[in-house]
Design a protein around this motif. Structure first.
Motif, PDB file in Angstrom:
ATOM      1  N   ASP A 175       0.803  -1.222   0.000  1.00 56.00           N
ATOM      2  CA  ASP A 175       0.000   0.000   0.000  1.00 56.00           C
ATOM      3  C   ASP A 175       0.836   1.272   0.000  1.00 56.00           C
ATOM      4  O   ASP A 175       0.316   2.357  -0.245  1.00 56.00           O
ATOM      5  N   ASP A 176       2.131   1.176   0.312  1.00 53.48           N
ATOM      6  CA  ASP A 176       2.896   2.416   0.446  1.00 53.48           C
ATOM      7  C   ASP A 176       4.344   2.275  -0.018  1.00 53.48           C
ATOM      8  O   ASP A 176       5.186   3.071   0.394  1.00 53.48           O
ATOM      9  N   ARG A 177       4.655   1.281  -0.841  1.00 52.48           N
ATOM     10  CA  ARG A 177       6.040   1.099  -1.260  1.00 52.48           C
ATOM     11  C   ARG A 177       6.171   1.007  -2.773  1.00 52.48           C
ATOM     12  O   ARG A 177       5.233   0.592  -3.457  1.00 52.48           O
ATOM     13  N   ILE A 178       7.345   1.395  -3.251  1.00 53.28           N
ATOM     14  CA  ILE A 178       7.629   1.390  -4.687  1.00 53.28           C
ATOM     15  C   ILE A 178       8.972   0.702  -4.906  1.00 53.28           C
ATOM     16  O   ILE A 178       9.959   1.036  -4.242  1.00 53.28           O
ATOM     17  N   VAL A 179       8.999  -0.263  -5.816  1.00 55.51           N
ATOM     18  CA  VAL A 179      10.235  -0.958  -6.158  1.00 55.51           C
ATOM     19  C   VAL A 179      10.779  -0.368  -7.466  1.00 55.51           C
ATOM     20  O   VAL A 179      10.064  -0.294  -8.466  1.00 55.51           O
ATOM     21  N   VAL A 180      12.018   0.081  -7.430  1.00 58.80           N
ATOM     22  CA  VAL A 180      12.659   0.665  -8.616  1.00 58.80           C
ATOM     23  C   VAL A 180      13.868  -0.193  -8.987  1.00 58.80           C
ATOM     24  O   VAL A 180      14.763  -0.386  -8.158  1.00 58.80           O
ATOM     25  N   GLN A 181      13.880  -0.726 -10.191  1.00 58.84           N
ATOM     26  CA  GLN A 181      15.016  -1.496 -10.683  1.00 58.84           C
ATOM     27  C   GLN A 181      15.627  -0.756 -11.858  1.00 58.84           C
ATOM     28  O   GLN A 181      14.921  -0.368 -12.790  1.00 58.84           O
ATOM     29  N   LEU A 182      16.939  -0.552 -11.799  1.00 54.82           N
ATOM     30  CA  LEU A 182      17.630   0.251 -12.802  1.00 54.82           C
ATOM     31  C   LEU A 182      18.717  -0.599 -13.458  1.00 54.82           C
ATOM     32  O   LEU A 182      19.874  -0.592 -13.007  1.00 54.82           O
ATOM     33  N   PRO A 183      18.380  -1.361 -14.497  1.00 53.48           N
ATOM     34  CA  PRO A 183      19.396  -2.196 -15.163  1.00 53.48           C
ATOM     35  C   PRO A 183      20.518  -1.342 -15.746  1.00 53.48           C
ATOM     36  O   PRO A 183      20.270  -0.298 -16.361  1.00 53.48           O
ATOM     37  N   GLY A 184      21.745  -1.775 -15.519  1.00 51.62           N
ATOM     38  CA  GLY A 184      22.894  -1.068 -16.089  1.00 51.62           C
ATOM     39  C   GLY A 184      23.379   0.093 -15.257  1.00 51.62           C
ATOM     40  O   GLY A 184      24.404   0.690 -15.581  1.00 51.62           O
ATOM     41  N   VAL A 185      22.662   0.454 -14.177  1.00 48.79           N
ATOM     42  CA  VAL A 185      23.080   1.567 -13.322  1.00 48.79           C
ATOM     43  C   VAL A 185      23.762   0.988 -12.089  1.00 48.79           C
ATOM     44  O   VAL A 185      23.108   0.387 -11.232  1.00 48.79           O
ATOM     45  N   ASP A 186      25.094   1.137 -12.000  1.00 54.34           N
ATOM     46  CA  ASP A 186      25.809   0.571 -10.861  1.00 54.34           C
ATOM     47  C   ASP A 186      26.123   1.611  -9.798  1.00 54.34           C
ATOM     48  O   ASP A 186      26.670   1.295  -8.755  1.00 54.34           O
ATOM     49  N   ASN A 187      25.805   2.882 -10.083  1.00 51.15           N
ATOM     50  CA  ASN A 187      26.001   3.936  -9.082  1.00 51.15           C
ATOM     51  C   ASN A 187      24.739   4.790  -9.039  1.00 51.15           C
ATOM     52  O   ASN A 187      24.593   5.756  -9.782  1.00 51.15           O
ATOM     53  N   PRO A 188      23.818   4.444  -8.156  1.00 48.50           N
ATOM     54  CA  PRO A 188      22.509   5.132  -8.178  1.00 48.50           C
ATOM     55  C   PRO A 188      22.478   6.414  -7.365  1.00 48.50           C
ATOM     56  O   PRO A 188      21.393   6.883  -7.052  1.00 48.50           O
ATOM     57  N   GLU A 189      23.623   6.993  -7.009  1.00 51.52           N
ATOM     58  CA  GLU A 189      23.617   8.144  -6.109  1.00 51.52           C
ATOM     59  C   GLU A 189      22.817   9.307  -6.677  1.00 51.52           C
ATOM     60  O   GLU A 189      22.057   9.960  -5.964  1.00 51.52           O
ATOM     61  N   ARG A 190      23.000   9.589  -7.978  1.00 52.49           N
ATOM     62  CA  ARG A 190      22.263  10.730  -8.552  1.00 52.49           C
ATOM     63  C   ARG A 190      20.768  10.439  -8.573  1.00 52.49           C
ATOM     64  O   ARG A 190      19.948  11.320  -8.299  1.00 52.49           O
ATOM     65  N   ILE A 191      20.403   9.189  -8.891  1.00 52.85           N
ATOM     66  CA  ILE A 191      18.982   8.825  -8.882  1.00 52.85           C
ATOM     67  C   ILE A 191      18.414   8.991  -7.469  1.00 52.85           C
ATOM     68  O   ILE A 191      17.315   9.538  -7.284  1.00 52.85           O
ATOM     69  N   LYS A 192      19.180   8.553  -6.461  1.00 53.42           N
ATOM     70  CA  LYS A 192      18.708   8.665  -5.085  1.00 53.42           C
ATOM     71  C   LYS A 192      18.545  10.129  -4.691  1.00 53.42           C
ATOM     72  O   LYS A 192      17.592  10.497  -4.005  1.00 53.42           O
ATOM     73  N   GLU A 193      19.486  10.964  -5.140  1.00 51.73           N
ATOM     74  CA  GLU A 193      19.396  12.379  -4.811  1.00 51.73           C
ATOM     75  C   GLU A 193      18.161  13.017  -5.444  1.00 51.73           C
ATOM     76  O   GLU A 193      17.463  13.825  -4.821  1.00 51.73           O
ATOM     77  N   ILE A 194      17.884  12.632  -6.678  1.00 51.15           N
ATOM     78  CA  ILE A 194      16.723  13.198  -7.374  1.00 51.15           C
ATOM     79  C   ILE A 194      15.414  12.701  -6.766  1.00 51.15           C
ATOM     80  O   ILE A 194      14.467  13.462  -6.579  1.00 51.15           O
ATOM     81  N   LEU A 195      15.367  11.406  -6.423  1.00 50.61           N
ATOM     82  CA  LEU A 195      14.132  10.863  -5.846  1.00 50.61           C
ATOM     83  C   LEU A 195      13.947  11.308  -4.399  1.00 50.61           C
ATOM     84  O   LEU A 195      12.833  11.266  -3.874  1.00 50.61           O
ATOM     85  N   GLY A 196      15.024  11.721  -3.755  1.00 45.04           N
ATOM     86  CA  GLY A 196      14.932  12.116  -2.347  1.00 45.04           C
ATOM     87  C   GLY A 196      14.379  13.504  -2.139  1.00 45.04           C
ATOM     88  O   GLY A 196      14.210  13.933  -1.007  1.00 45.04           O
TER      89      GLY A 196
END
Length: 520
Positions: A175-196
């Motif tokens: 009810d309150d969670r989202i699973v994000v899978q990013l094939p080919g992305v081995d450093n998700p820091e920028r994605i985490k910063e943007i989603l945060g």
């Protein structure tokens, strides 16, 4: 003689040839594919996170923040309504997840109830001894949570797409969670910063009559902080009105650009936002207005003249990367609630390569055993079934390539299972043919009756498995979906190859050789 219409023969061969065409791109380099004309099949099988390697994020939507914000909005609405009708109140605020206030004159309780009824939709309103209590109904709470989760998934998808990440997988979990899978992305820091970042932007006026730190903050205003006046200094305080002049929801575009050699973000409002912005700036020339992003003042310019064009720029001491990210966040829209990263995993490409190699070995061993068994058990007809099995594998790869369905490790298990099941239909057919031959029938009627008698059983058994795979896809998630996709595709293609393709080969052989007896 068994008769197969010419159009049917052409259709069967055409499907197999199309399968070969769509499978072929998986055996050439990406450079070669890029040089092919657009009208030729040029898509390779899309490998999932467990095969290609990449990053996995489990996000939680902070639903309590959503409820808190909704209650605060209700408090503001009640305050405006009561003030507008000169009804005095006391202790208006949130207590234990409910909005509560009292009336100074209890004789106006009926008038207040009537006035507040339109804004109390979704709340249970109780009045006791002049005290009003608004409690959110459970139905309203669940409806709001479902809406917030759907909006969050859409915004997350937009933001990740803006970063250029290819083939992300974004799915709801619970009810309150989202699973994000990013094939080919081995450093998700920028994605985490943007989603945060929630990226909730508002344009509000600064209350210049109040000096931060000296004067008390009046009702309807709040203390926020902006960038320091000098690099390395303390954040500058601003007393900002809570009332929003224009919301960032009305933005239609935001782009990074340069102004006087400084990186800035240019933005454009829609017609509604543009009109509000024009009216507000026309009536408040000379005042400070704050551009607030996630409760932080990112810029507080003076309105020197009415801004009537429905567009503007956000300037400040930004770096180029900060401007790019800010423009991306504004284009993608604001999250309705903050996201918390509960789990983060990185799958290395080496592990994915090992998984692919293991899956290939398992599939090849399974294929070899099936080929040997069919040839040994049914002779020439068994070899025809093996040709059908090869066509089945080609069609599975073609379907995965053409549909761009993601192949995962469980998906490889589904293919290996399909290889084992693919010849089941031919086994049923050949056993019926064998029975007809033992009954004294010639090759042609034995084959004709064999295919006819086995057809119903084949359809029943495969359809039940197909229904199960469809249910797995609908109600499963992640690896289960990957397994269900390859299993469903394998069932459809195996029915086609075992019933129609092998029958076409057998009939063609019968017409040419006209054998006196059938060795089976």
């Amino acid at each position: 003689m068994i008769n197969i219409p010419r159009w049917q023969s052409i259709l069967i061969l055409g499907i197999v040839l199309l399968g070969v065409a769509f499978t072929a791109p998986n055996f050439v380099s990406q450079k070669t594919l890029d040089s092919l004309p657009d009208w030729l099949p040029n898509k390779q099988i899309n490998l999932g996170l467990d095969l290609r390697g990449g990053s996995y994020l489990l996000l939680e939507v902070e639903m309590d923040a959503v409820v808190e914000e909704q209650l605060e909005n209700l408090v503001d609405a009640i305050r405006l309504e009561l003030r507008g009708n000169r009804i005095n109140y006391t202790n208006l605020g949130i207590q234990n997840g409910q909005v509560v206030f009292g009336l100074r004159d209890s004789s106006k309780a009926d008038q207040a109830r009537e006035l507040l009824a339109p804004i109390a939709e979704g709340y249970d309103l109780t009045v006791e001894d002049g005290t009003f209590t608004f409690a959110m109904t459970e139905e309203s709470r669940l409806e709001r949570q479902a809406s917030v989760l759907s909006q969050s998934i859409e915004i997350v998808r937009r933001r990740i797409d803006e970063t250029g990440t290819r083939e992300p997988s974004i799915q709801r979990q619970g009810d309150d969670r989202i699973v994000v899978q990013l094939p080919g992305v081995d450093n998700p820091e920028r994605i985490k910063e943007i989603l945060g970042r929630t990226a909730k932007m508002t344009f509000r006026f600064v209350n210049s009559e109040v000096v931060p730190g000296r004067d008390p903050i009046p009702p309807g205003s709040e203390l926020l902080y902006g960038p320091p006046d000098v690099p390395g200094g303390d954040p500058r305080p601003y007393v900002v009105q809570k009332r929003v002049m224009v919301s960032g929801d009305t933005l239609t575009d935001a782009q990074p650009t340069f102004q006087q050699n400084q990186p800035v973000v240019s933005f454009t409002f829609d017609s509604v936002g543009g009109k509000r912005f024009a009216d507000a700036t026309r009536e408040n020339v000379g005042r400070l207005f704050a551009i607030v992003l996630d409760n932080q003042v990112i810029s507080a310019p003076v309105i020197r003249e009415p801004i009537l064009g429905g567009s503007g720029v956000i300037s400040g001491r930004f770096t180029v990367q900060e401007v790019n990210d800010l423009a991306l966040l504004l284009r993608a829209g604001a999250l309705p609630a903050p996201l918390t990263i509960l789990e983060e995993r990185t799958v290395g490409p080496g592990l994915g390569a090992d998984s692919i190699a293991a899956g290939e070995i398992a599939s090849l061993v399974g294929l070899l055993l099936v080929v040997v068994f069919m040839a040994g058990a049914y002779g020439f007809l068994g070899m025809i079934a093996n040709v059908g099995l090869l066509a089945n594998i080609i069609l599975i790869m073609a379907a995965l390539s053409g549909l761009q369905a993601t192949l995962t490790l469980p998906g490889i298990a589904g293919i290996a299972l399909t290889i084992g099941m693919a010849v089941d239909a031919n086994v049923l057919i050949f056993e019926r043919i064998r029975e007809e031959v033992r009954g004294g029938r010639g090759p042609v009627p034995a084959i004709e009756q064999g295919y006819k008698r086995a057809l119903t059983t084949i359809l029943d058994s495969n359809l039940t498995t197909l229904i199960a795979s469809v249910l797995l896809f609908n109600f499963g998630s992640g690896p289960i979906k990957g397994f269900a996709v390859t299993l469903a595709i394998g069932i459809v293609t195996s029915m086609f190859t075992s019933i129609m393709f092998t029958r076409l080969i057998v009939v063609t052989w019968l017409r040419r050789k006209r054998p006196a007896q059938l060795a089976i």
